[in-house]
Design a protein around this motif. Sequence first.
Motif, PDB file in Angstrom:
ATOM      1  N   GLU A  84       0.922  -1.283  -0.023  1.00 42.52           N
ATOM      2  CA  GLU A  84      -0.052  -0.036   0.098  1.00 42.52           C
ATOM      3  C   GLU A  84       0.925   1.240  -0.209  1.00 42.52           C
ATOM      4  OE1 GLU A  84      -2.285  -0.773   3.278  1.00 42.52           O
ATOM      5  OE2 GLU A  84      -3.729  -2.075   2.525  1.00 42.52           O
ATOM      6  N   THR A  85       0.833   1.967  -1.122  1.00 43.40           N
ATOM      7  CA  THR A  85       2.058   3.025  -1.304  1.00 43.40           C
ATOM      8  C   THR A  85       1.362   4.377  -1.173  1.00 43.40           C
ATOM      9  OG1 THR A  85       3.111   1.462  -2.829  1.00 43.40           O
ATOM     10  CG2 THR A  85       3.877   3.513  -2.824  1.00 43.40           C
ATOM     11  N   THR A  86       2.123   5.325  -0.831  1.00 46.64           N
ATOM     12  CA  THR A  86       1.878   6.586  -0.822  1.00 46.64           C
ATOM     13  C   THR A  86       3.050   7.249  -1.237  1.00 46.64           C
ATOM     14  OG1 THR A  86       0.405   6.399   1.224  1.00 46.64           O
ATOM     15  CG2 THR A  86       0.874   8.488   0.687  1.00 46.64           C
ATOM     16  N   LEU A  87       2.829   8.303  -2.163  1.00 43.33           N
ATOM     17  CA  LEU A  87       3.994   9.205  -2.646  1.00 43.33           C
ATOM     18  C   LEU A  87       4.107  10.360  -1.748  1.00 43.33           C
ATOM     19  CD1 LEU A  87       3.516   8.792  -6.633  1.00 43.33           C
ATOM     20  CD2 LEU A  87       4.833   7.568  -5.105  1.00 43.33           C
ATOM     21  N   LEU A  88       5.249  10.981  -1.557  1.00 43.48           N
ATOM     22  CA  LEU A  88       5.314  12.209  -0.755  1.00 43.48           C
ATOM     23  C   LEU A  88       4.536  12.307   0.355  1.00 43.48           C
ATOM     24  CD1 LEU A  88       5.776  14.228  -4.034  1.00 43.48           C
ATOM     25  CD2 LEU A  88       7.509  13.268  -2.712  1.00 43.48           C
ATOM     26  N   PRO A  89       4.587  11.353   1.414  1.00 38.36           N
ATOM     27  CA  PRO A  89       3.745  11.443   2.517  1.00 38.36           C
ATOM     28  C   PRO A  89       3.888  12.461   3.556  1.00 38.36           C
ATOM     29  CG  PRO A  89       5.424   9.738   2.860  1.00 38.36           C
ATOM     30  CD  PRO A  89       5.458  10.171   1.310  1.00 38.36           C
ATOM     31  N   GLU A  90       5.018  13.345   3.523  1.00 34.65           N
ATOM     32  CA  GLU A  90       5.325  14.286   4.330  1.00 34.65           C
ATOM     33  C   GLU A  90       5.778  15.502   3.487  1.00 34.65           C
ATOM     34  OE1 GLU A  90       4.746  14.326   7.712  1.00 34.65           O
ATOM     35  OE2 GLU A  90       4.381  12.281   7.886  1.00 34.65           O
ATOM     36  N   PRO A  91       5.053  16.386   3.336  1.00 38.15           N
ATOM     37  CA  PRO A  91       5.152  17.681   2.604  1.00 38.15           C
ATOM     38  C   PRO A  91       6.550  18.425   3.139  1.00 38.15           C
ATOM     39  CG  PRO A  91       2.687  17.560   2.906  1.00 38.15           C
ATOM     40  CD  PRO A  91       3.416  16.528   3.625  1.00 38.15           C
ATOM     41  N   ASP A  92       6.622  18.369   4.463  1.00 37.93           N
ATOM     42  CA  ASP A  92       7.674  18.869   4.968  1.00 37.93           C
ATOM     43  C   ASP A  92       8.907  18.350   4.798  1.00 37.93           C
ATOM     44  OD1 ASP A  92       5.897  21.108   5.808  1.00 37.93           O
ATOM     45  OD2 ASP A  92       5.666  20.277   7.727  1.00 37.93           O
ATOM     46  N   ASP A  93       9.004  17.114   4.332  1.00 40.41           N
ATOM     47  CA  ASP A  93      10.288  16.618   4.291  1.00 40.41           C
ATOM     48  C   ASP A  93      10.402  15.883   2.766  1.00 40.41           C
ATOM     49  OD1 ASP A  93      12.376  14.740   4.409  1.00 40.41           O
ATOM     50  OD2 ASP A  93      11.771  13.253   5.741  1.00 40.41           O
ATOM     51  N   PRO A  94      10.860  16.759   1.950  1.00 38.77           N
ATOM     52  CA  PRO A  94      11.239  16.513   0.402  1.00 38.77           C
ATOM     53  C   PRO A  94      11.971  15.306   0.093  1.00 38.77           C
ATOM     54  CG  PRO A  94      12.412  18.497   0.954  1.00 38.77           C
ATOM     55  CD  PRO A  94      11.620  18.227   2.313  1.00 38.77           C
ATOM     56  N   LEU A  95      12.633  14.692   1.190  1.00 38.72           N
ATOM     57  CA  LEU A  95      13.448  13.690   1.019  1.00 38.72           C
ATOM     58  C   LEU A  95      13.013  12.389   1.122  1.00 38.72           C
ATOM     59  CD1 LEU A  95      17.074  14.643   2.550  1.00 38.72           C
ATOM     60  CD2 LEU A  95      16.299  14.856  -0.062  1.00 38.72           C
ATOM     61  N   LEU A  96      11.722  12.473   1.776  1.00 41.85           N
ATOM     62  CA  LEU A  96      10.949  11.266   1.947  1.00 41.85           C
ATOM     63  C   LEU A  96      10.142  11.146   0.712  1.00 41.85           C
ATOM     64  CD1 LEU A  96       9.934   8.900   3.528  1.00 41.85           C
ATOM     65  CD2 LEU A  96       8.458  10.508   4.846  1.00 41.85           C
ATOM     66  N   LEU A  97      10.321  10.051  -0.158  1.00 43.06           N
ATOM     67  CA  LEU A  97       9.410  10.006  -1.363  1.00 43.06           C
ATOM     68  C   LEU A  97       8.306   9.285  -1.317  1.00 43.06           C
ATOM     69  CD1 LEU A  97      12.767   9.747  -3.790  1.00 43.06           C
ATOM     70  CD2 LEU A  97      11.602  11.887  -2.600  1.00 43.06           C
ATOM     71  N   ALA A  98       8.309   8.148  -0.552  1.00 38.29           N
ATOM     72  CA  ALA A  98       7.306   7.222  -0.546  1.00 38.29           C
ATOM     73  C   ALA A  98       7.342   6.387   0.701  1.00 38.29           C
ATOM     74  CB  ALA A  98       7.364   6.158  -1.870  1.00 38.29           C
ATOM     75  N   ALA A  99       6.124   6.001   1.090  1.00 38.57           N
ATOM     76  CA  ALA A  99       5.874   5.071   2.237  1.00 38.57           C
ATOM     77  C   ALA A  99       5.083   4.057   1.827  1.00 38.57           C
ATOM     78  CB  ALA A  99       5.295   5.968   3.202  1.00 38.57           C
ATOM     79  N   VAL A 100       5.473   2.699   1.955  1.00 37.97           N
ATOM     80  CA  VAL A 100       4.910   1.480   1.638  1.00 37.97           C
ATOM     81  C   VAL A 100       4.537   0.603   2.833  1.00 37.97           C
ATOM     82  CG1 VAL A 100       4.919  -0.471  -0.040  1.00 37.97           C
ATOM     83  CG2 VAL A 100       6.387   1.677  -0.654  1.00 37.97           C
ATOM     84  N   HIS A 101       3.439   0.487   3.131  1.00 38.20           N
ATOM     85  CA  HIS A 101       2.928  -0.368   4.119  1.00 38.20           C
ATOM     86  C   HIS A 101       2.717  -1.880   3.561  1.00 38.20           C
ATOM     87  CE1 HIS A 101      -0.433  -1.903   6.667  1.00 38.20           C
ATOM     88  NE2 HIS A 101       0.517  -2.182   7.308  1.00 38.20           N
TER      89      HIS A 101
END
Length: 330
Positions: A84-101
């Motif tokens: 279960e994939t979310t792109l750019l989950p934290e707008p304040d952290d541009p280095l965090l590109l995706a979160a995959v549950h």
Amino acid sequence: MASRPLDEKTVTTLVAEATAAPSMHNAQPWRFHYRTDERVVLLYADPRRAMPRSDPDNRALHIGCGAALLNLRVAAAHADLVPETTLLPEPDDPLLLAAVHLADPVGGVRDEDLARLHPAIRQRHTSRHPFAEKDIPEDVRAALQDAAVQEGAALLFPGPWHAETVLDLVHDAESRDLMDPGANEDLVRWTRLGPEADTAVDGVPEYAFGPRKRNGKAPVRDFAGRRPVADRGTTAFEYTPHLALLSTRGEGPAEWLRAGQALERVLLEATLADLATSLTSHALEEPELRLLARDPASGTGQVQMVLRLGYGPRGPATPRRPVRDVLEIT
């Protein structure tokens, strides 16, 4: 009931397969963080592996990370997990590109469309060798186009006039590099010659350069430049290269991540169809050039990558960093 934690070996395997993805000059610009309690893999950009001269807006960096993300999703599906994939989950952290549950499948059913691509992850290699002057069947082209659509992108096989325009853009980019002494700084940094090629864990080693092009029109970048490479031959390449243009609707980090996932899905499909592949974004490093490369009939979309497809050697595997260097587990 809470999901059972995944064992470290499973997570390590998933990330190892993610890192088999292609990236510009094989810089491997990614980091992964697995949160055990949440069963979430976080994908980060690694700015230390950015290319300020040839990729000033980090577009190619995002595309490479998107390709790794697609591989992670395929590997998870193969392991009977639901990514279960979310792109750019934290707008304040541009280095965090995706979160995959990494969820358990409902009713024990996995995503077969993703899982069937799994064998191609390790088989796919960039080929800088000549391809045969042989047509690609229409059903194969349709399957590749469908792969791009499933990831929110489009794949266009340009007609003869359009293909010549793209080839001209590639050749113009090569000419500009020859006139600019600093243009190849990134390429020199990420190529590995001599004994270094045998021990490298990143970059493009000399054994993956392929032969020098004597003639033909295939858009194959010469990673050696004017530097000597031992035992490297010269040969003719195809005069009618089969090109495909991967495009997205817009620009920006989210679109680039989608482009990377679409790119890798197309490459895996191509590999399963026994096609060899290579990539070039040389003519797309400036936004105005990406506009010139797009479909002249529709005039829409943003071209993100030029693919060369055909029948020929798949090329050697290029080195990868050890998983322990790119994965943190907490």
